[in-house]
Design an enzyme around this catalytic site. Sequence first.
Site, PDB file in Angstrom:
ATOM      1  N   ASP A  45      -3.883  10.227  11.421  1.00 39.06           N
ATOM      2  CA  ASP A  45      -3.978  10.242  10.143  1.00 39.06           C
ATOM      3  C   ASP A  45      -5.510  10.404   9.595  1.00 39.06           C
ATOM      4  OD1 ASP A  45      -1.268  10.803   9.667  1.00 39.06           O
ATOM      5  OD2 ASP A  45      -1.096   8.808   8.877  1.00 39.06           O
ATOM      6  N   GLY A  46      -6.550   9.429  10.131  1.00 31.32           N
ATOM      7  CA  GLY A  46      -7.968   9.647   9.926  1.00 31.32           C
ATOM      8  C   GLY A  46      -8.477  10.758  10.409  1.00 31.32           C
ATOM      9  N   ASN A 121      -5.818  11.590   0.002  1.00 33.54           N
ATOM     10  CA  ASN A 121      -5.266  10.227  -0.333  1.00 33.54           C
ATOM     11  C   ASN A 121      -5.343   9.682  -1.588  1.00 33.54           C
ATOM     12  OD1 ASN A 121      -3.573  10.164   2.114  1.00 33.54           O
ATOM     13  ND2 ASN A 121      -4.647   8.586   2.921  1.00 33.54           N
ATOM     14  N   ARG A 147     -11.185  -5.993 -15.424  1.00 32.15           N
ATOM     15  CA  ARG A 147     -12.222  -7.006 -14.592  1.00 32.15           C
ATOM     16  C   ARG A 147     -11.507  -7.430 -13.434  1.00 32.15           C
ATOM     17  NH1 ARG A 147     -13.241  -8.166 -20.088  1.00 32.15           N
ATOM     18  NH2 ARG A 147     -15.362  -8.582 -20.333  1.00 32.15           N
ATOM     19  N   ASP A 149     -11.634  -6.747  -8.645  1.00 31.51           N
ATOM     20  CA  ASP A 149     -12.265  -6.392  -7.630  1.00 31.51           C
ATOM     21  C   ASP A 149     -12.324  -4.602  -7.483  1.00 31.51           C
ATOM     22  OD1 ASP A 149     -12.443  -8.850  -6.431  1.00 31.51           O
ATOM     23  OD2 ASP A 149     -10.952  -8.730  -4.765  1.00 31.51           O
ATOM     24  N   ALA A 184      -6.690  -6.766  -7.481  1.00 28.54           N
ATOM     25  CA  ALA A 184      -7.107  -8.235  -7.849  1.00 28.54           C
ATOM     26  C   ALA A 184      -7.650  -8.217  -9.072  1.00 28.54           C
ATOM     27  CB  ALA A 184      -7.962  -8.691  -6.670  1.00 28.54           C
TER      28      ALA A 184
END
Length: 264
Positions: A45-46, A121, A147, A149, A184
């Site tokens: 897939d990469g 993607n 706010r 990650d 996160a």
Amino acid sequence: MKIAIFNNHDSSSQTITQALTAALAAAGLMLDNDHPDVVVSVGGDGTFLGAFQKYVDQIDTVRFVGLHTGHLGFYTDWLRTELPQMVASLRHDDSEKVSYPLLDMTVVYDSGEQYHYLALNEAAIKQPLGTLVADIYLGGRVFERFRGDGIAVATPSGSTAYNKANGGAVLHPSIPAIQMSEIASINNRVFRTLGSPLIVPDGQEIVMKPQSDNFLVMYDQSDIKGQNITELRFRVADQKIHFAAYRHVDFWQRVKRAFISDLS
């Protein structure tokens, strides 16, 4: 019909590419890596994402085929053991296609310059150190101040990647939409976001205005340093990716094969 081959540097992929090149020549199919009708991605897939980005400027006219050199991947329909059958399908190609939505990302700098990018993607905005702070606009109005990650914005086919890990829904590619999920996020009495993934339809934008510096913008396998960026805009792209349709695995079967079981 003109065929391009895009492969990774793995020895297995290079061996398959050599065999594929010979098989295409024997079948009377022309190799053209500059202006192909069909791009065959040899790898995983990469590698497929790399093939997409290489030919993104020809996205309206080219179709893609994925040949996996290991286990079946999400975007790859053919196994290395099925090379003769794949070449036969290319030889009898009837130009049919299956199309998936893409993500259009606009990056706006404080100089006023704007750059457009397409992603198969997703795009992810992440703060490697510290906390990412960004205002999110929906419907032309400020929706929340994020706010945490980072934030990921995914296509339907990309909804099975980072988006799924963030708790997002898996969307069928027949739905022209994009999905934003939080990475996160910080939620307490002082800082508050919706906390749920958001699905935005075609015709609407997700606008992100960063309030912090030194973040990173990643889209598929590429990245942009988040310096002097004042705004990022995300929407369903006008263009789509096209797959050759003669051996295209159903989306839900792809999901089942990738996450549940390859048993019928």
